[in-house]
Design an enzyme around this catalytic site. Sequence first.
Site, PDB file in Angstrom:
ATOM      1  N   ASP A 105     -43.178  49.932 109.085  1.00  0.00           N
ATOM      2  CA  ASP A 105     -42.535  50.960 108.293  1.00  0.00           C
ATOM      3  C   ASP A 105     -41.272  50.998 107.735  1.00  0.00           C
ATOM      4  OD1 ASP A 105     -44.093  52.791 106.647  1.00  0.00           O
ATOM      5  OD2 ASP A 105     -43.781  54.346 108.156  1.00  0.00           O
TER       6      ASP A 105
ATOM      7  N   ASP B  91     -49.946  57.531 108.378  1.00  0.00           N
ATOM      8  CA  ASP B  91     -49.246  58.261 108.915  1.00  0.00           C
ATOM      9  C   ASP B  91     -49.994  59.420 109.757  1.00  0.00           C
ATOM     10  OD1 ASP B  91     -46.855  56.828 108.163  1.00  0.00           O
ATOM     11  OD2 ASP B  91     -46.602  58.186 106.240  1.00  0.00           O
TER      12      ASP B  91
END
Length: 617
Positions: A290, A335
Amino acid sequence: MEEPSLWARVLGQAAYQFTQIQPMIPTYAHLIASALFPIYTGAHASLTRPSSAAKPTKRKSRPAEHDDEEDEEEEEEHKMEGLSPTDAIMMPLFAGCALAGLYFLLQWLKDPHYLNLVLNWYFALFGVFAVSRLLTDALDIGHSIIYPRRFARGGALYHVDQKQQAAVPVAGEIKDKSKLSSPLPGFLSYIPLADGFRKLLWSDRAMPGNKWTLRLYIHRLFAGKLLLGPHGMVGAAVSVAVWGYFNFVDKPWYLTNLIGFGFSYAALQLMSPTTFATGSLILTALFIYDIYFVFFTPMMVTVAKSIDAPIKLVFPRPDSAVSGKSQYAMLGLGDVVLPGIMIGLALRFDLWIFYLRRQKRVQATEGSSEVVEKPKYFSLAGRWSDHFWSHSFFGRPLWTSRVDKPEPPFTFPKTYFKASLTGYILGMFATLAVMHVWGHAQPALLYLVPGVLGSLWSTALVRGELKLMWNFSEESEEEETGKETTGEKDSSENKTPRERESVFSLSDKKAQAREERMKKVVGKHVVADSEDEGNDGENTKDKVKAVAGHRSRREVFSFSIEAPYDLKHPRSLMDGKKDKAAEAEDTNKTNEHEPNSAPTLTDKNDEGHAGKRVRLN
């Protein structure tokens, strides 16, 4: 003039940033609440019997008398796909390749319209089932609040027996307490009901359990069944309508979030890291992934802004009204799901510890070694509504509980679940604060992964349970060996996690395991003809079974629907008509032989069978 001190400058800067972020507080609060909703609900929906609790005993027949403890509904077992350490490498590689492919495709197409069209139809295939599952479970919870299994009234605890259509007092002040005929709980049971309306409410109470059975069989490819109740039908219809509106009419933010909730809710019930070590390794790998794709490449931000598919949660910003253009804050489903699978594992770990600490060491026979006696498992499905109708606002029972006959637990300590959830919230606060101050999109896993993992491992360190947490595995020894372990303490000291293969691998072991599971399902679904053609009697009997089950070894494809109630066979209906015709013919013959007798009428009882004859004067 004296310059302000360091603390004064810090407080002044904090006050300034607060005034800047104040208009966005409702949006950020909406974002955090929306992220917590699928995590909390999905983690609780994934609960099933842990290996530290005893397996349910299978009874051949139910006793005639009602037993409130035996009448508990068993929770459906969830088949979760376990992740392996190899997935820590494979998942970021596959995600990176997919992200890069989408990015370069967007650069080549210039207009993402057709790509969004393809992706929306692709996600529609899975989204219908995900949203349907979410809505069905929501309807089930609402129904259980209106019709709980247990409730307190007048100092007594009542257990609702659907077969008897009565609420039976089982604990507390049950002296001089009789059964209640009302299906309504608590103070609502005092409301007088007409007989017809009371029967209607009892039918409504039993409605979710009246499920249709859909069976599908495709030779060597698929064999399974689906239980579909009224709530499932409503959920499926609403889900199809949502996807139709989303694909053909408009894509409002609330429908996008609803579909995202469905995906996240379903994913948390399908995936499990199996161990905390594996989950920590996977989150650490995705943590690096990420950071790289947000800070060092434009791929993540470009794809997130260009793709109009339900792969994110969106929230309207307050500055949209000022600019006249719709602007949204976004949160990717990754997420939510990726930290969520660790939070769900923490909740199941809490449940495992709860039953582990209730185990006892008993001596089976004289001179033999001690064995572990596991406690009985009570499903937590519907317990919240039971707790709502049987406890006060402060959690005090509204009846006198017996010590020698304790009631099933309504909940259990959720230490690690609360710790991980707290770490997730703190990580989300940090993400929003940094994003607002620096004005740049942030990789949420940069803050969420340390928050979740740090809270989990630090809690285990403080409680002195690091070894217990490290050795915990959702693949119990019972599932590996296929039988109960006896003579050894069922704890982490004697348990070593079995190596799991990656979900991306296609090894012989995994293919063989899937083939065994398919054979097991096919065995329940298929009734084979007899291979012994010489034995006509047994062959005929087997063929009758095959015809009754609509299955045989020669069958290639079949689909059947089974009603939740008994259906009369057409042959039995024809036999009934023949019996009535024969009876009428006998009556006519009797009247012909007795010309002076008066005609008769046949009076039928409530069941529709012939009753006594009445002579007309």
